[in-house]
Design an enzyme around this catalytic site. Structure first.
Site, short mmCIF file in Angstrom:
data_model
loop_
_atom_site.label_atom_id
_atom_site.label_comp_id
_atom_site.label_asym_id
_atom_site.label_seq_id
_atom_site.Cartn_x
_atom_site.Cartn_y
_atom_site.Cartn_z
N GLU A 27 32.78 51.32 36.33
CA GLU A 27 34.05 50.37 36.50
C GLU A 27 35.14 50.72 35.45
O GLU A 27 34.79 51.48 34.24
CB GLU A 27 33.43 49.10 36.12
CG GLU A 27 34.49 48.24 36.26
CD GLU A 27 33.81 46.62 36.25
OE1 GLU A 27 32.58 46.35 36.08
OE2 GLU A 27 34.67 45.59 36.48
N ASN A 172 34.15 42.32 45.42
CA ASN A 172 32.99 42.31 44.27
C ASN A 172 32.76 40.75 44.14
O ASN A 172 33.71 40.07 43.72
CB ASN A 172 33.36 43.09 43.14
CG ASN A 172 32.47 43.02 41.97
OD1 ASN A 172 31.49 43.48 42.17
ND2 ASN A 172 32.73 42.26 40.96
N GLU A 173 31.66 40.29 44.19
CA GLU A 173 31.17 38.82 43.52
C GLU A 173 32.11 37.75 43.83
O GLU A 173 32.61 37.37 43.02
CB GLU A 173 30.97 39.15 42.19
CG GLU A 173 29.75 40.12 41.48
CD GLU A 173 29.32 40.10 40.26
OE1 GLU A 173 30.01 39.23 39.41
OE2 GLU A 173 28.10 40.58 39.99
N TYR A 244 21.01 41.07 36.74
CA TYR A 244 20.56 41.77 35.52
C TYR A 244 19.44 40.77 34.81
O TYR A 244 19.66 39.47 35.00
CB TYR A 244 22.02 41.74 34.60
CG TYR A 244 23.10 42.45 35.14
CD1 TYR A 244 23.24 43.53 34.88
CD2 TYR A 244 24.04 41.86 35.91
CE1 TYR A 244 24.16 44.44 35.36
CE2 TYR A 244 25.23 42.53 36.47
CZ TYR A 244 25.18 43.96 36.29
OH TYR A 244 26.21 44.47 36.59
N GLU A 292 24.53 46.34 41.89
CA GLU A 292 24.37 46.14 40.38
C GLU A 292 22.96 45.74 40.08
O GLU A 292 22.55 44.49 40.40
CB GLU A 292 25.64 45.18 39.82
CG GLU A 292 26.86 45.74 40.12
CD GLU A 292 27.95 44.62 39.30
OE1 GLU A 292 27.64 44.25 38.37
OE2 GLU A 292 29.06 44.62 40.04
#
Ligand code: AHR
Length: 501
Positions: A27, A172-173, A244, A292
């Site tokens: 990124e 994204n998200e 995560y 991710e």
């Protein structure tokens, strides 16, 4: 020593392992690009300014796919800023990470870097501040042979041949309130549907990934998937998952059990995809892109301090988690979980690749080295190919804060086309080794080729530039093989690869 047994049968097939399961992510964030892969003036820099030592490390890791350019960054990014003569590219404030983006590295440079690193680009478009029109334009720019405004611009910018980007993330998200211009599930589903349609009309060979929830901990998880898929199911190919984990309380047994949650997350998203398929009477199957995943918690406090002192600077040292040995064990277990779901998880990206929550670290002007998490990823990326096989494991389990029954032995296997078998296994037991009996009789004649172990007596042990091999793999104790049955010693708290051929 504790005992465990495993039955491994050639017919316990989960599915083909898609090589894109070993993707990663770069990124425009922190020192991932500037000071990571790109550092003109560094003794290792090539003529484009890319560090050759970093490229070699990426090749060693074995990464066939790299997601780019974000992440949260992409929701405020104009792709046009990143092409054309470098000196004319604008400097922009990046509202995702509060830094200044100079656009010195853009689409052409990154495509070249990927080629040098032996990877393909997975490109994320901006569905935050922008929409379907720009999505259409960048596919035309990247993939159309020529004779149109944007394809001719690419040619004028020095790339006669199309870049041929096959995999595209639709934003994204977009569920996250922190995201630049987040959307409701219905809004996002509509825009993703229209963007994907236009992109595929420009290039029908591409595949697209719609944003799932930015994590299973989101209050809207489940509803988001259902509502957005309702809008775009037929026109997209994958749903993204992000997750995560961290160990802020220092509870190692609980931390190592996080993959039970990850497995549940995957199975829930599969169930939702299939329920939408059923409801729509569709013949189309939407698979999963776990684009991710990693451990991320070590650097969060430090990042707050950096922003207090140095907001808007270029290449701030953000998200520089220093990974320890227990992180490597969890990453190993996450890889096992991905392989165990290889029938539906076709793409996965370790987030990220260099300096930013990364397996590879660099020092500006200095060396580059492998963090602890580098090794399980490298082993899986190299040996976890072919067909994923379920393992039937009998072993004791333990209870911890978040789970009642956590098996000490976490395992999966792969069968390659040449008949070789690899067993990947984590022993979560803090104290005791296991004697693991593996029944491999269905494979015919096999012998133990190699036993690789990653272990350290200190769960908090790390690698540094000065001591890059503090946590690194060694030959394991191995064992015996008789009549198709192997008996292998699996050390306490360890990541193992046992290879048979
Ligand atoms: O990988 C770091 C960040 O985590 C990404 O930019 C974002 O998508 C996620 O929240």
């Amino acid at each position: 020593m504790k005992k465990a047994s495993m039955i491994l049968h050639k017919d316990f097939i989960i599915g083909k392992v898609d090589k894109r399961l070993y993707g990663s992510f770069i990124e425009h964030l922190g020192r991932a690009v500037y000071g990571g892969i790109y550092e003109p003036g560094h003794p290792e820099a090539d003529e484009q300014g890319f560090r050759k030592d970093v490229i070699e490390m990426v090749k060693k890791l074995g990464v066939p796919l790299v997601r780019y350019p974000g992440g949260s960054f992409v929701s405020g990014f104009n792709w046009e800023d990143s092409v054309g003569p470098r000196e004319q590219r604008p400097k922009r404030l990046d509202l995702a990470w509060f830094t200044t983006e100079t656009n010195e590295v853009g689409l052409h440079e990154f495509a070249d870097w990927c080629q040098a690193a032996g990877s393909e680009v997975m490109y994320a478009i901006n569905l935050g501040t922008r929409g379907p029109e720009n999505a259409r334009d960048i596919v035309e720019y990247a993939n159309h042979p020529g004779g149109s405004k944007f394809s001719d611009l690419r040619i004028a910018n020095g790339k006669k041949e199309p870049l041929g980007i096959k995999l595209w993330c639709l934003g994204n998200e977009m569920d996250g309130p922190w995201q630049i211009c987040s959307r409701t599930a219905k809004e996002y589903g509509r825009v993703a549907n229209e963007a994907s349609k236009l992109m595929k009309w420009v290039d029908p060979t591409i595949e697209t990934v719609a944003c799932g929830s930015s994590g299973s901990q989101m209050p809207t998880f489940g509803d988001w998937e259902l509502e957005m898929l309702n809008e775009c199911y037929e026109n997209i190919d994958y749903v993204s998952l992000h997750r995560y984990y961290g160990n802020p309380t220092g509870d190692t047994p609980n931390f190592l059990a996080s993959t039970l949650d990850m497995d549940d997350f995957i199975k829930t998203v599969v169930a939702i995809c299939d329920s939408v398929k059923g409801k729509k009477h569709s013949k189309h199957t939407v698979n999963l892109s776990f684009d991710e995943w990693n451990v991320w918690y070590h650097s969060r406090q430090q990042d707050e301090e950096i922003w207090k002192q140095d907001k808007w600077n270029r290449a701030l040292p953000l998200l520089e988690d220093i990974y320890n040995f227990e992180d490597a064990l969890l990453v190993g277990s996450m890889l096992i979980t991905l392989l165990r779901n290889a029938d539906r998880v076709k793409i996965a990206c370790l987030a990220q690749l260099v300096n930013v929550i990364a397996p590879i670290m660099t020092r500006n002007g200095g060396g580059c080295w492998a963090q602890t998490i580098f090794f399980p990823f490298m082993h899986a990326a190299h040996f976890g190919r072919g067909t994923a096989l379920n393992t039937l494991v009998s072993c004791p389990s333990y209870a911890c804060q978040d789970h009642d029954q956590v098996p000490y032995i976490d395992a999966v296997a792969t069968l390659e086309d040449d008949g070789s078998v690899s067993v990947f296994c984590v022993n979560r037991d803090m104290e005791e080794d296991f004697q693991l009996e593996i029944d491999l009789s269905s494979f015919g004649q096999l012998s133990i080729k190699e036993h690789i172990v990653l272990h350290h007596d200190d769960v908090k042990a790390i690698n540094t530039e000065e001591h890059p091999d503090n946590v690194s793999p060694v030959a394991g104790p191995g064992g015996t093989m008789e009549n198709g049955r192997a008996s292998i010693r699996i050390p306490a708290l360890s990541w193992n690869v046992i290879r048979f051929c």
